[in-house]
Design a protein around this motif. Sequence first.
Motif, short mmCIF file in Angstrom:
data_model
loop_
_atom_site.label_atom_id
_atom_site.label_comp_id
_atom_site.label_asym_id
_atom_site.label_seq_id
_atom_site.Cartn_x
_atom_site.Cartn_y
_atom_site.Cartn_z
N ALA A 96 0.80 -1.01 -0.16
CA ALA A 96 -0.27 0.00 -0.07
C ALA A 96 0.86 0.76 -0.05
O ALA A 96 0.80 2.30 -1.28
N VAL A 97 2.25 1.21 0.85
CA VAL A 97 2.85 2.01 0.79
C VAL A 97 3.31 2.54 -0.42
O VAL A 97 3.71 3.75 -1.04
N LEU A 98 4.27 1.95 -1.30
CA LEU A 98 5.20 1.59 -1.91
C LEU A 98 4.27 1.99 -3.42
O LEU A 98 5.30 3.49 -3.90
N VAL A 99 3.01 1.21 -3.40
CA VAL A 99 2.29 1.73 -4.51
C VAL A 99 1.86 3.02 -4.88
O VAL A 99 1.51 3.86 -5.90
N ALA A 100 1.80 3.42 -3.30
CA ALA A 100 0.92 5.22 -3.56
C ALA A 100 1.70 6.55 -3.75
O ALA A 100 2.16 7.27 -4.27
N PHE A 101 3.03 5.71 -3.13
CA PHE A 101 4.27 6.53 -2.92
C PHE A 101 4.65 6.96 -4.66
O PHE A 101 4.86 7.96 -5.32
N VAL A 102 4.54 5.50 -5.55
CA VAL A 102 5.13 5.28 -6.82
C VAL A 102 4.30 5.95 -7.58
O VAL A 102 4.49 6.85 -9.16
N ALA A 103 2.91 5.35 -7.44
CA ALA A 103 1.89 5.95 -8.84
C ALA A 103 1.81 7.10 -8.55
O ALA A 103 0.92 7.69 -9.63
N THR A 104 1.10 8.17 -7.31
CA THR A 104 0.72 9.07 -7.43
C THR A 104 1.68 10.29 -7.91
O THR A 104 1.16 10.82 -8.96
N PRO A 105 3.14 10.45 -7.90
CA PRO A 105 4.05 11.45 -8.70
C PRO A 105 4.32 11.00 -10.24
O PRO A 105 3.95 11.50 -10.61
N LEU A 106 4.23 9.71 -10.45
CA LEU A 106 3.67 9.00 -11.80
C LEU A 106 2.77 9.37 -12.50
O LEU A 106 2.99 10.34 -13.93
N THR A 107 1.60 9.05 -11.79
CA THR A 107 0.45 9.60 -12.55
C THR A 107 0.22 11.44 -12.72
O THR A 107 -0.62 11.87 -14.26
N ALA A 108 0.75 12.11 -12.13
CA ALA A 108 1.31 13.80 -12.39
C ALA A 108 1.77 14.00 -13.62
O ALA A 108 1.64 14.13 -13.69
N ILE A 109 3.21 12.84 -13.98
CA ILE A 109 4.23 13.79 -14.60
C ILE A 109 3.21 13.15 -15.53
O ILE A 109 3.06 13.93 -16.85
N LEU A 110 2.20 12.50 -15.34
CA LEU A 110 1.85 11.72 -17.52
C LEU A 110 0.59 12.31 -17.84
O LEU A 110 1.04 13.03 -19.19
N THR A 111 -0.01 12.59 -16.57
CA THR A 111 -0.80 14.04 -17.16
C THR A 111 -0.56 15.78 -16.83
O THR A 111 -1.02 16.96 -17.51
N LYS A 112 0.56 16.03 -16.45
CA LYS A 112 1.10 16.89 -16.71
C LYS A 112 0.21 18.54 -15.84
O LYS A 112 0.78 19.21 -15.80
N GLY A 113 0.16 17.52 -14.86
CA GLY A 113 -0.91 18.43 -13.25
C GLY A 113 -1.99 19.16 -14.18
O GLY A 113 -2.44 20.15 -13.97
N LYS A 114 -2.52 18.30 -15.70
CA LYS A 114 -4.00 19.10 -16.10
C LYS A 114 -4.40 19.13 -15.02
O LYS A 114 -5.63 19.94 -15.60
#
Length: 550
Positions: free
Chosen positions: A458-476
């Motif tokens: 739970a910790v690792l997936v949230a920690f990795v997926a959250t910034p990765l998704t922000a990068i992929l969506t460019k914070g739009k």
Amino acid sequence: MVDVDTRSTNSDGIAAAKETLEDYTLRFAPRSYRKWSPAVVGISALGGIAYLADFAIGANIGIAHGTGNALLGIAIFSIIVMLTGFPLAYYAARYNIDLDLITRGSGFGYYGSVITNIVFASFTFIFFALEGSIMAQGLELGLGIPLWLGYLLSTVLIFPLVIYGMNTLAKLQVWTTPLWLLLMVLPFGFLVVRHPESVDAFWSYGGKDGAGVSISGTLLAAGVCLSLIAQIAEQIDYLRFMPPRTPENSRKWWTWMLLAGPGWVLFGAIKQVVGLFLAVYLIANLPAAQGIANQPVHQFLEIYKDMVPGWLAMTLAVVLVVISQIKINVTNAYSGSLAWTNSYTRVTKTYPGRLVFLGVNLAIALILMEANMFDFLNNILGFYANCGIAWIVTVATDIAINKYVLKISPKVPEFRRGMLYDFNPVGLVGFGLSAVLSIMTFFGLFGELLKPYSPIVAVLVAFVATPLTAILTKGKYYLRRTDDGIELPMFDEHGNPTGETLTCVATGMEFERPDMIASAVPGPAGEIQYISSLALSTDKHGVHLLPRQH
């Protein structure tokens, strides 16, 4: 048509505003209301961790996995809570908003955070039921009240105490804390001094199977403890009332924010260790206590009996249980009612009143108690921990990494309808993947070998997926607008939300600048009108909603 819609907004907005003037259920806590000192706010917040569930949790994980695994699990739990709790507590105290409002602007969106609100509401009724069960055990033992009736009494007693919000809760927590501390600390100190051999027994205790320290045992223990990770949301329900931070009060502000925010876990960890210590003592010295060593009321009763006459021991045990249960369950009931009300109002644009959902939360907790949840406590908490971890780690990661390291997420938290997109994939993907994968791990779908590792997943997936998704969506998908249509500054010279007020067009009431946004409906002479975030949340047809900025 506009006139009809505006009247609808007026009706619900005024009703919501009047009722929430005491506890600010759905919105920013205004400067004019926050008159308490940092110490009073901090003590009030820490009063909410007076629960005895920590003693039961410590005893349960120790009996199941041994002292070594339990202590290591508690240490892992404490570190994770401290790291994730700091950014959340800071944002709440600095910007005077609760965790739901923080969650909205930290990757979830205006409607997306409804999901985590439900997770939090579940936390409050699970732990209300746990504390109510402990109180009922105390009433049965001390007064002979049947458990079913004790469950009912421990529920009904809380309702009137929660009606009036922070003013009443602050007084209750401050007044009862000294007596609670005395009743809790004395027995432990007495036991260490009077029976020093109990310390050696504690260190050598191997649990049911006596298997010794292991990675799986440690992580299983940590997983149960981590069910408490959402406690930071209840701390924040008090911390949002911190006074503005100024050069004069800065040291006290930081001290109490840290102590009552992420620092709550230090007190929780100590109680878990003490709960295990008392359980080991009972198991080693009282064969008849084997089946009740994990029940706090019996733990304290047996120690009190060694200190004072039996009748007084019973009285002290019952008083401790009742005070502890009231201190925590007023917070559980209060926070749960806020969470349910907030979610319902956003989804339906209708404000039914916080007291309606106070009743709903208490009713669910009572059902859990009558179903004897205490007997399968570890399973409930172990499962719930995965959802709680997914939420808290996702929001903390968005603040720490996306806002401050990657600088993709807006640094200043936004919570107002119209300024946010309805849904933001950053938080939803991080939370969703973390919760689903960790729950699948918890139930053994990836094999029995990985089962103990569900909290780490739970910790690792949230920690990795959250910034990765922000990068992929460019914070739009963070901000629908960057301009709220108001020229008045949002913050004062010290960076605190300003206390300047504006008139809400929907309610006719004055609200502080950080809680306001320009209305899409111009005034009679074409002038800009303003509407509060509270009234805007009940605007069923969106007539006041500003258009999206491109």
